[in-house]
Design a protein around this motif. Structure first.
Motif, PDB file in Angstrom:
ATOM      1  N   ALA A  16       0.825  -1.218   0.000  1.00  0.00           N
ATOM      2  CA  ALA A  16       0.000   0.000   0.000  1.00  0.00           C
ATOM      3  C   ALA A  16       0.853   1.259   0.000  1.00  0.00           C
ATOM      4  O   ALA A  16       0.476   2.285  -0.572  1.00  0.00           O
ATOM      5  CB  ALA A  16      -0.912   0.003   1.215  1.00  0.00           C
ATOM      6  N   LEU A  40      -4.372   1.825   4.634  1.00  0.00           N
ATOM      7  CA  LEU A  40      -4.639   0.394   4.451  1.00  0.00           C
ATOM      8  C   LEU A  40      -4.689  -0.317   5.809  1.00  0.00           C
ATOM      9  O   LEU A  40      -5.522  -1.208   6.013  1.00  0.00           O
ATOM     10  CB  LEU A  40      -3.601  -0.281   3.545  1.00  0.00           C
ATOM     11  N   PHE A  65      -8.003   0.267   7.153  1.00  0.00           N
ATOM     12  CA  PHE A  65      -8.979  -0.529   6.400  1.00  0.00           C
ATOM     13  C   PHE A  65      -8.933  -1.997   6.855  1.00  0.00           C
ATOM     14  O   PHE A  65      -9.970  -2.635   7.031  1.00  0.00           O
ATOM     15  CB  PHE A  65      -8.668  -0.407   4.901  1.00  0.00           C
TER      16      PHE A  65
END
Lengths: 124, 437
Positions: free
Chosen positions: B177, B366, B369
């Motif tokens: 990421a 990320l 997430f």
């Protein structure tokens, strides 16, 4: 503005999408591979099972096991104890001056340093 | 602050003296022609004093002071600021000090320590080497031919413990990421009018991996090597300044205080198999990344195998130090005023810092997430370590984490994404290389 319109955005975005996707695909593939050989080669956990006599009541056995688990040390606790011991034994050591110069000899004359009895003296 | 103002005052005083000397030298030159006849007569009358003045003027013309212009002075000030950051502020001094001193050397007027003409147009002009190549020119060949990045990668591999990554393979995703900055900056650089190969070289600054940036740029856009290398290494040195505000802005106090579970023990067998397996897999998928990944993991295999202790120590210490000196001083030497003080370089520096920031943000976002799905939450601060910059980025995660919770130790957890970032940026470089050549 015209410069921006003149850029081949299709090609640019293809590089971006494809590139980013390839980075993720390669690394996700590695995640699975590392996870897989982690399962195969990871060191097995050493579980010490305590043997309890069969006649013991299940509730008492559960209590016994919980007590045993609570007495086990985590790695962090072991590290903290190790560090404390290290610091303690470090302190115990004598503090020396670290000066190792030879002390001055008070008595200047000695037969060992005598010039009269030296081997180099000529025999008269 | 007091020290800083002292330094600034000293620099200004130095500049004033330099300008006064330059002005006097130029004034003397201008007057020379106008008073030539009068001087001739004076020479006849006072030959001794004129000879002294003449020699003095001649001497002034041979000094670097007379040849200096404002661009040179700006570059010397930039070099001094970088030296200040390295020595006083301790910002990656191992890299920044040789880079800044190389910059200082190359911008000394008339010293001629570095000859950019030998590398004009991104090519090595071998035929000119016989005439007037200096030490820095020869050392620069290591950068130009992509030798130093690979040697540095062997050293980095030998110094890196991939244990945290093996123990927590999910870290690789954070490393992936953080490469977002590379590709986002690629779009930005294209929009600014750079060619695709140049844009890719600028974007790779976001990988925060000096050797990778140099390797890719030497293949795709060799004419931009100087500014890109200086930007990459300078930003790597400035990781503790650039990353924390972004990390704080994207996370809540509660998220920053997340404590992570201790990592499992990794066996020696795993550590030995890891470099072999990863080299084979990555090189099969991306042959263009094989050089960098192969060098990195060769160094790591030397370390983990335990059978080549001497080689491992040599690449970690002597070789790494020697190559760092050569790389730093030659990269700094490319930053001449002509190459550096133009709008293109300024836009490269700007895009570089944006790439760096986006990479940091990508890793943190990320991680946030992933927390939506994971049972055992991860501290989003370790995501920022996905940009390479080993181990500085991991140390930043630890420092920012401890600001919220002094008892939280994130360093080992952050090392996972950090080393994953090295693999990720090498993979990204391989992809860009294969797509744009």
């Amino acid at each position: 503005m015209n410069n921006l319109l003149a850029i081949d955005w299709n090609n640019t975005l293809t590089v971006v999408y494809f590139g980013l996707a390839m980075v993720f695909i390669t690394l996700i593939f590695l995640v699975f591979i590392i996870g897989l050989f982690g399962k195969i080669f990871a060191p097995a956990k050493v579980l010490i099972k305590i043997k309890l006599p069969r006649w013991i009541h299940p509730a008492a056995a559960k209590h016994e096991k919980e007590e045993y688990e609570s007495k086990r040390l985590t790695a962090e606790e072991s590290a903290a104890i190790g560090m404390a011991l290290h610091l303690y034994y470090d302190d115990v050591h004598d503090v020396e001056s670290a000066i190792i110069t030879i002390k001055k000899v008070e008595r200047r004359y000695s037969p060992w340093s005598s010039k009269i009895y030296g081997l180099n003296n000529l025999i008269r | 602050m007091k020290n800083l103002s002292k330094h600034i005052f000293f620099l200004l005083a130095l500049l004033c003296v330099a300008f006064t000397l330059m002005a006097s030298a130029k004034a003397t030159t201008a007057d020379e022609n106008a008073t030539a006849v009068a001087q001739q007569s004076i020479v006849a009358e006072q030959p001794a004093s004129q000879t002294v003045v003449g020699h003095f003027v001649e001497f002034i013309h041979t000094t670097g002071i007379a040849a200096a212009d404002w661009r040179t002075l700006v570059m010397l000030v930039i070099a001094s600021v970088l030296l200040y950051l390295a020595i006083q502020k301790n910002f990656e001094p191992l890299l920044l000090l040789p880079i800044a001193f190389g910059m200082l050397l190359t911008n000394l007027p008339l010293a001629g320590l570095f000859t950019p003409e030998l590398f004009a147009g991104g090519q090595v002009h071998w035929e000119l080497f016989r005439d007037g190549a200096g030490l820095l020119d020869f050392l620069y060949l290591g950068v130009k031919l992509g030798i130093y990045p690979c040697l540095i990668f062997i050293g980095v591999g030998a110094m890196t413990d991939f244990g945290p990554l093996i123990a927590n393979p999910k870290s690789l995703l954070l490393g992936a990421a953080a490469q977002l900055g590379i590709f986002a900056t690629y779009i930005g650089a294209i929009a600014l009018g750079f060619l695709p190969r140049e844009a890719a070289s600028i974007g790779i600054i976001g990988g925060a991996d000096g050797p990778t940036a140099i390797f890719l740029t030497s293949k795709l856009a060799p004419h931009l090597l100087g500014p890109i290398a200086v930007a990459a290494y300078s930003y790597m040195a400035l990781v503790p300044v650039i990353q924390p505000p972004i990390m704080r802005a994207l996370t809540t106090k509660k998220e920053r205080a997340i404590r992570m579970k201790q990592l499992r023990t990794v066996s020696k067998k795993e550590k030995i198999i890891f470099p072999i397996v990863v080299t084979v897999i990555v090189s099969l998928i991306l042959p263009t990344a094989a050089t960098l990944i192969g060098s990195l993991l060769l160094g790591n295999l030397m370390r983990e195998s335990g059978v080549v202790e001497r080689l491992s120590k040599t690449v970690q210490n002597e070789m790494m130090n020697i190559v760092t000196i050569f790389l730093g001083i030659t990269v700094g030497a490319t930053a001449t005023s002509d190459a550096f003080l133009n709008t293109q370089t300024l836009s490269i520096l700007l895009m570089g810092v944006i790439a760096f920031g986006l990479g940091t943000a990508g890793g943190v976002l990320l991680a946030k997430f992933m927390n939506l799905f994971l049972k055992e939450k991860i501290n989003p601060l370790i995501g920022s370590a996905g940009v390479s910059a080993v181990p500085m980025a991991a140390r930043v995660s630890q420092t920012v984490g401890q600001e919220t919770d002094p008892g939280n130790f994130l360093l080992m957890h952050a090392m996972g994404p950090n080393v994953a970032g090295v693999i990720g940026s090498a993979v990204a470089a391989g992809i860009l290389l294969s797509m744009l050549t």
